[in-house]
Structures are given as C-alpha cells and as structure tokens.
Motif scaffolding. Structure first.
Motif, PDB file in Angstrom:
ATOM      1  N   ILE A   1       0.836  -1.197   0.000  1.00 13.06           N
ATOM      2  CA  ILE A   1       0.000   0.000   0.000  1.00 13.06           C
ATOM      3  C   ILE A   1       0.870   1.246   0.000  1.00 13.06           C
ATOM      4  CG2 ILE A   1      -1.794   1.278   1.234  1.00 13.06           C
ATOM      5  CD1 ILE A   1      -2.626  -1.408   2.487  1.00 13.06           C
ATOM      6  N   GLU A   2       0.667   2.075  -1.006  1.00 17.93           N
ATOM      7  CA  GLU A   2       1.336   3.377  -1.079  1.00 17.93           C
ATOM      8  C   GLU A   2       0.271   4.427  -1.334  1.00 17.93           C
ATOM      9  OE1 GLU A   2       4.474   3.491  -3.920  1.00 17.93           O
ATOM     10  OE2 GLU A   2       5.378   1.588  -3.256  1.00 17.93           O
ATOM     11  N   VAL A   3       0.093   5.302  -0.361  1.00 21.05           N
ATOM     12  CA  VAL A   3      -0.958   6.310  -0.459  1.00 21.05           C
ATOM     13  C   VAL A   3      -0.343   7.697  -0.405  1.00 21.05           C
ATOM     14  CG1 VAL A   3      -3.123   7.179   0.502  1.00 21.05           C
ATOM     15  CG2 VAL A   3      -2.556   4.746   0.704  1.00 21.05           C
ATOM     16  N   GLY A   4      -0.610   8.448  -1.457  1.00 22.38           N
ATOM     17  CA  GLY A   4      -0.218   9.848  -1.490  1.00 22.38           C
ATOM     18  C   GLY A   4      -1.471  10.690  -1.659  1.00 22.38           C
ATOM     19  N   ALA A   5      -2.086  11.042  -0.525  1.00 25.85           N
ATOM     20  CA  ALA A   5      -3.343  11.793  -0.556  1.00 25.85           C
ATOM     21  C   ALA A   5      -3.292  12.834   0.552  1.00 25.85           C
ATOM     22  CB  ALA A   5      -4.532  10.846  -0.365  1.00 25.85           C
ATOM     23  N   VAL A   6      -2.959  14.037   0.193  1.00 26.74           N
ATOM     24  CA  VAL A   6      -2.708  15.082   1.185  1.00 26.74           C
ATOM     25  C   VAL A   6      -3.973  15.470   1.952  1.00 26.74           C
ATOM     26  CG1 VAL A   6      -0.711  16.024  -0.009  1.00 26.74           C
ATOM     27  CG2 VAL A   6      -2.999  16.842  -0.606  1.00 26.74           C
ATOM     28  N   ASN A   7      -5.158  15.202   1.376  1.00 31.08           N
ATOM     29  CA  ASN A   7      -6.408  15.570   2.041  1.00 31.08           C
ATOM     30  C   ASN A   7      -7.137  14.365   2.646  1.00 31.08           C
ATOM     31  OD1 ASN A   7      -6.484  18.467   1.510  1.00 31.08           O
ATOM     32  ND2 ASN A   7      -6.671  17.882  -0.642  1.00 31.08           N
TER      33      ASN A   7
END
Length: 498
Positions: free
Chosen positions: A292-298
C-alpha cells in the motif's frame, strides 16, 4: 310457480330459498329467450340463429367491458404520491403497478431508479430457466422505457445477476443507463462455482461516463492497460472481488479527479498505489499480499483490515506517511513493524483524533507505544493467547475502549505489570478483561492472579469520569481478605463504576 313449489315440498327453509332463487333465474332466462324469439318472428330459421348468436355476443362483450371498467378503475392520486409509491417498490412490483392506469404508466416511465436483481425476481427454478426469464423481463422493461418519447434521466441503475457469458448484452444494458445520464451505478455479477467462462470486463462506456457520481462493482475485471478513462464527476467508488491489474488500477484512480471515497474489498491487487488530491476516505479490506502506497494530502480517514496472509507483509508494505491530514485511523488483524508505534504519532499525523487497533501486534517486539497529543478516542483489542505491552501517552484522550484477547492468568499478569496510561482528561473508559476457559482446572483463581499488579492496572483509571469494568471470570475481581486489609482501594476518586 305452482310446479316449482311442488318440487321443493319437504325441503328446509334454507334449501327452499336457494332452490326458489335458482328456479326464478331459470324463468328469467326462459322469458328472455321467448322475448328474443318474438322479436325475430317472421324470419327464417337460419336468420333467427344468426341474430340470436349476434345478440349473445353483444351481451358477452358488454359484460366484459363492464368487468374491465371495474377491475382497472384506480382513483386519481397526485403525481407526487404515486411517484413516492413507485420509488418504494422493487422494480418488478413497480412495473406491475404501472398497469393500473395511464397515470401510473406515465410516472413509471419517468422513474429515476431501476433495480434489477435476478435473485429477488426468480430463485426457485433451474439455473438456465431463471436466466432466460430474467433477461426477458429486463429487456421488456428497457424496451418500455425506450418507447417513451421523453428520455428521462436516471439517478440509479442497479444490476445484480448470475453471469456465465453474454457480455455484449450487459454492455447494451449499461449503455442504456449511460445514455440517460445515470448518477449511481452498481454491477454485481455472481458466477457459479467452477464456471470457466470468461470474466466480464468493464466496458469503455462506463469508464467514460461523465455523469457518474457513485460506482459500485462486484466480480468485474479491469483491463490492465492504459486505456482512456474519464470520470470527472465520480466521488464514491466501491470495488469488491475484482481482479485489478496494477497499471489499470493506477490509471483508473488518475481518471477520477473528484474521487472522495474509495473502498477495496477482497481484490486481487499486488500494489495499491493511490495518488489523489481529492480523496478523503480510503478503506482496504482483506486484499491479500498487497503493498500500500498512499499519497493523498487531504485524506481524513484510513481503514485497513488484514488477514493471516497480509500479516507477514504489513511490516514493510504500508506507506501513508504523506497523509498528514488524517483524523481517523483503523487497523484490524494487522502486524506492524519497524517503529510504527514507537515514534511520536503526533509528528506524523498532527490532526489525528481517533485510533482503532483491533487484534494488532508488533512484528519486531511485544509492545505498542501510542504517543499522540491530539488523540481523543482510542480503541484497543488484543489477540487471543498473545500478550502486548501497552504504553499510552495521550493527554487529550476523552474516551478509551481497552479489551484483551482470551489469555491465561500468567499472561494477564504480564499485561497488568506492563500497562501504562497517561490520560488526565479521560471522561469514559470501557475495560474488558478475558481469562481463557478454565473448565476442568482445579487451581484456585486467587492463587493465579497477581493482585498487586491488578491494583496498579486499575489505578490508571481512577481519574476518569466513569469506568465500565468487565471480566469473564468475576471471581478474579474479588480481592482476598488479607489483600483488603493491607492494600488501599485502587479507585478512590472514581465517580461512576459499572
């Protein structure tokens, strides 16, 4: 009449009235026939028969028209009321109700919800017969909608059916929904056990539906190639039992610039890479061996549910470090590694308010440290037969739920001795302690429990507003008399104990 009375002499009054009515009806029929014959007097025999038949057909037709008028009569209701009734009915019943009157037919044709569920419609017959009947029914419904001069938009189109081929037909049904600017689309395909037919691949029509706001897919495949995807209005997406290629999945997410909620359950996916500036909620349940790689600033909420296959990988396969807007974090059946719960969580997630750890453990050690200045709600549930040393430093914590798995008494004593809590603002605490099954054991429970360690454990909750304390072996909370005389009460400042 005299003859009739002679016939019914000796009968009871009830039988007499019935027979009298029957004979009177016979007399009426005879008189009617005599009147008709007089009417046709002077005609030839063939003409009389023709005219008699013609009048009989007229009588039958009048009776049928009269019955039709009675059967199909429906009082006129306001359109809004009829529309609400139709919306509350399953689609099949709504179709039947539309035959009541022209008003109901007109309003059904403009109904914004179509729900086709094969298991609800036909479920007692053979598989092949069911399938043919369901398709025939669905086609007839769509044809009726197509005949309508006005093309009314659809809010919801739901299709749940057993699948063993026939992709082109499903494509047409979905095109029908897209042409009517459907907003919510749900596709559930059920395959027979051992069915070797090809899976259904999501058509390009759906992947470029401009009006879609919600998409729910179950047992559908996504092609693993960078085909054009444009879902500008999509906000909610739920994917279950889907075989997702790594490239296709990344491309799908990139084609949803307004996506806010994403849920993945039991999906075949090696790499779950989510890059989105609009995503607010992400849920991943039982997706085996996934990185799992999550790049979600919000991103505000993240929920992960692992299983026995994901535990061995999770220590090196979770990266949500860039999600610094997280407020709610939940982990179920997860084995962590590295310094996940050794470093200060405040530095990584400065807005975190809620944390849930259900049957979680640390890959490298037997301890979990929770250090966060903003955390307000914490729920922790241990594993059966597994002791975790817990250190909680949360100055602003308001609610705590703490539960152990089923443990032998010596492991429960280890937990009592290695529990630390700093939560001066705690308002409510629920503590559930579980001793493993002691049936057949003759040991005295008072000899097994380390009461000084239990006292120190309970003192951590003395400053809370209320405490709910549960233990499956109630005897363990009854202090021996010698302990009562030598130890001070562990909860002198507690206001409410339940």
């Amino acid at each position: 009449m005299m003859a009739n009375k002679r016939k019914i002499e000796g009968c009871s009054s009830a039988d007499m009235s019935k027979k009298m009515k029957s004979h009177e009806q016979d007399d009426v029929k005879k008189n009617s026939m005599v009147a008709k014959k007089r009417k046709f007097a002077g005609c030839s025999g063939s003409n009389i028969n023709k005219r008699m038949k013609s009048h009989e057909q007229d009588d039958v037709q009048k009776n049928q028209e009269l019955s039709m008028d009675v059967d199909t009569y429906t009082p006129e209701l306001p359109d809004l009321v009829v529309n609400q009734i139709l919306l509350l009915l399953p689609t099949k019943l709504a179709v039947r109700a539309s035959t009541l009157s022209r008003q109901w037919q007109r309003l059904w044709s403009s109904l914004p919800v179509l729900n086709f569920d094969e298991d609800l419609q036909l479920y007692n017959s053979q598989y092949g017969t069911d399938r043919a009947m369901f398709r025939k029914y669905l086609l007839s419904c769509l044809k009726r909608r197509e005949k309508d001069q006005e093309e009314h938009d659809l809010d919801t189109f739901r299709l749940s059916m057993r699948y063993s081929g026939g992709a082109s037909m499903i494509d047409k049904w979905l095109s029908f929904a897209v042409e009517r600017n459907v907003k919510e689309l749900e596709i559930i395909l059920i395959r027979k056990c051992g069915d070797r037919s090809k899976h259904y691949f999501l058509p390009q029509t759906i992947l470029n539906a401009q009006s879609l706001t919600t998409l729910r897919l179950n047992n559908v495949k996504l092609k693993d190639n960078p085909m054009p995807i444009s879902l500008p209005s999509l906000k909610n997406m739920v994917l279950k039992n889907m075989d997702l290629g790594n490239v296709g999945f990344v491309h799908l997410i990139s084609g949803c610039p307004s996506l806010e909620d994403l849920s993945l359950t039991s999906c075949g996916l090696r790499l779950c890479k989510v890059l989105s500036s609009s995503l607010k909620s992400l849920q991943i349940d039982r997706c085996r061996k996934v990185r799992i790689e999550v790049g979600a600033v919000n991103l505000e909420s993240f929920r992960f549910w692992g299983d026995s296959y994901t535990e061995m990988y999770m220590h090196s396969s979770l990266n949500i470090a860039s999600c610094r807007s997280l407020r709610h974090l939940e982990f179920f059946n997860t084995c962590f590694g590295g310094r996940w719960f050794h470093d200060d969580l405040s530095s990584r997630f400065p807005l975190l308010e809620s944390l849930v750890l259900y049957k979680c453990s640390n890959f490298w050690s037997d301890s979990i440290h929770i250090n966060n200045q903003t955390l307000k709600r914490l729920a922790f549930c241990g594993r059966n037969g597994f002791t975790v040393k817990v250190n909680i430093n949360t100055p602003n914590l308001a609610a705590l739920k703490f539960s152990t798995g089923y443990l032998p008494s010596h492991q429960l004593n280890v937990l009592f001795s290695n529990f630390s809590l700093n939560a001066p603002n705690l308002m409510k605490a629920d503590v559930n302690l579980n001793l493993e099954d002691r049936s057949g054991k003759e040991e005295n429970i008072f000899e097994d429990i380390d009461f000084p360690a239990l006292i120190n454990f309970l003192r951590h909750f003395d400053s809370s507003g209320s405490l709910s304390l549960t233990l499956n072996e109630a005897e363990a909370l009854i202090f021996p008399e010698e302990r009562r005389n030598t130890c001070s009460p562990p909860l002198p400042g507690l206001r409410h104990l339940m």
